[in-house]
Enzyme design. Structure first.
Site, PDB file in Angstrom:
ATOM      1  N   GLY A  38       0.726  -1.138   0.123  1.00  0.00           N
ATOM      2  CA  GLY A  38       0.061   0.091  -0.015  1.00  0.00           C
ATOM      3  C   GLY A  38       0.834   1.110  -0.059  1.00  0.00           C
ATOM      4  N   ALA A  39       0.790   1.961  -0.964  1.00  0.00           N
ATOM      5  CA  ALA A  39       1.761   3.183  -1.264  1.00  0.00           C
ATOM      6  C   ALA A  39       1.840   4.051   0.269  1.00  0.00           C
ATOM      7  CB  ALA A  39       1.380   3.984  -2.228  1.00  0.00           C
ATOM      8  N   GLU A  40       0.583   4.575   0.719  1.00  0.00           N
ATOM      9  CA  GLU A  40       0.491   5.313   1.812  1.00  0.00           C
ATOM     10  C   GLU A  40       1.083   4.592   2.899  1.00  0.00           C
ATOM     11  OE1 GLU A  40      -2.588   6.221  -1.296  1.00  0.00           O
ATOM     12  OE2 GLU A  40      -2.278   4.603   0.035  1.00  0.00           O
ATOM     13  N   TYR A 108      -4.656  -7.356  -9.052  1.00  0.00           N
ATOM     14  CA  TYR A 108      -5.366  -6.628  -7.527  1.00  0.00           C
ATOM     15  C   TYR A 108      -6.524  -7.399  -7.488  1.00  0.00           C
ATOM     16  CZ  TYR A 108      -2.484  -2.420  -8.090  1.00  0.00           C
ATOM     17  OH  TYR A 108      -1.434  -1.441  -8.149  1.00  0.00           O
ATOM     18  N   ASP A 262       7.724   5.155  -3.108  1.00  0.00           N
ATOM     19  CA  ASP A 262       7.242   5.448  -1.623  1.00  0.00           C
ATOM     20  C   ASP A 262       8.420   5.841  -0.682  1.00  0.00           C
ATOM     21  OD1 ASP A 262       4.804   4.822  -2.733  1.00  0.00           O
ATOM     22  OD2 ASP A 262       5.008   2.758  -2.296  1.00  0.00           O
TER      23      ASP A 262
END
Length: 320
Positions: A38-40, A108, A262
């Site tokens: 997850g990028a964040e 995904y 990231d």
């Protein structure tokens, strides 16, 4: 509840990642290693390892995969107190597929996931206001109309309350077309204070591939600080007063390129928060991004601050 001052708060979907234990088409793969993606949350974990106070939130399915993500990210020292559980939707999944000497394919399984249902009503505004920087990406707006509204609402609220907005376009063409993405991404670019475009993304958004022209065009939109990612070449950074090309660090054996961007964003933000010159911020970004590729998995290779300084030759390493 009093909100602790945070260096960075971010939000977005994290998924359970299944990494194959061998190379080749997934139909021939029988065993996988489980981790998270997850990028964040990658950015949040990277910043926590670099010594910062970081918060991350999302919606997770009330299932074992959601509990795994919650435990994993909490264990990295990231505040997850604003996570919301959804009893009706599942936590998203993704699978990687590896072939020799190329970036992995990503599959995904996130449609109608819990995170895709995030809405403006899920935001804790006081929590956002407690941060120095709100970091968002272009992935969350691609998940659903409500998720898009949530990102815009959070960004507008942050800007209205003196919180700097950091934005990584992170264009994912498996989630939406460039025609759908472009107006939304460009709107967020205009709202950002700190911008992290990749050279390929800039060409898709602007039709331009010269770094100096890209920097100029994005500055004219509004961002004060731009860190243009140039892949293994490094980056070009600018604060409107000075700009620098910062050479990348050589990686002899790259295990997994996903998560490098990231890591770059986290390293750069860490440099900014620490008050370093913009060129040093670029060095930190390049260093964390390079180190992220040395280990299979999105976050496993992310360094501590001491490890970063050693890697970029600003601190001597003692073996024994």
């Amino acid at each position: 509840m009093m909100n602790k001052q945070m260096d960075v708060i971010t939000f977005g979907e994290s998924m359970v990642l299944f990494n194959p234990d061998a190379k080749g088409p997934l139909r021939y793969i029988h065993t996988f290693s489980k981790t998270l993606a997850g990028a964040e949350s990658n950015v949040a974990i990277a910043l926590a390892r670099l010594g910062h106070d970081v918060g991350w939130f999302t919606k997770l399915g009330d299932d074992e995969f959601g509990r795994y993500i919650e435990c994993f990210i909490r264990g990295e020292g990231v505040d997850i107190s604003r996570i919301i559980k959804d009893e009706t939707r599942s936590t998203g999944l993704l699978f990687k597929e590896h072939f020799a000497h190329v970036n992995p394919n990503v599959y995904y399984y996130r449609k109608n996931s819990a995170a895709s249902s995030i809405a403006p009503s899920d935001l804790d505004y006081d929590y956002i206001k407690s941060a120095k920087i709100l970091h968002v990406t272009g992935i969350t707006p691609a998940l659903s109309d409500r998720a898009r509204e949530t990102v815009m609402e959070a960004v507008d609220y942050a800007k209205a309350h003196g919180v700097k907005v950091s934005f990584d376009p992170n264009i994912r063409l498996k989630l939406w077309s460039i025609e759908e993405a472009r107006p939304v991404i460009l709107e967020l670019c205009k709202k950002a204070d700190i911008l992290f475009p990749g050279i390929d993304e800039a060409e898709m958004l602007l039709g331009e591939n010269e770094p100096e022209a890209i920097i100029k065009a994005f500055h004219e939109m509004g961002p004060d600080v731009i860190a243009l990612k140039l892949g293994k070449k490094g980056c070009m950074v600018s604060n409107g007063k000075e700009s620098h090309f910062v050479k990348g660090y050589t990686v002899q054996t790259m295990e997994d390129s996903i998560g490098a961007g990231d890591g770059f964003a986290a390293g750069f933000l860490s440099g900014l928060i620490k008050g370093n010159p913009i060129k040093t911020c670029g060095e930190y970004g390049n260093g964390v991004g390079a180190m992220a590729t040395l280990v299979k998995g999105d976050v496993e290779g992310l360094p501590t601050f001491d490890q970063l300084l050693t890697f970029i030759h600003k601190k001597k390493h003692i073996d024994r």
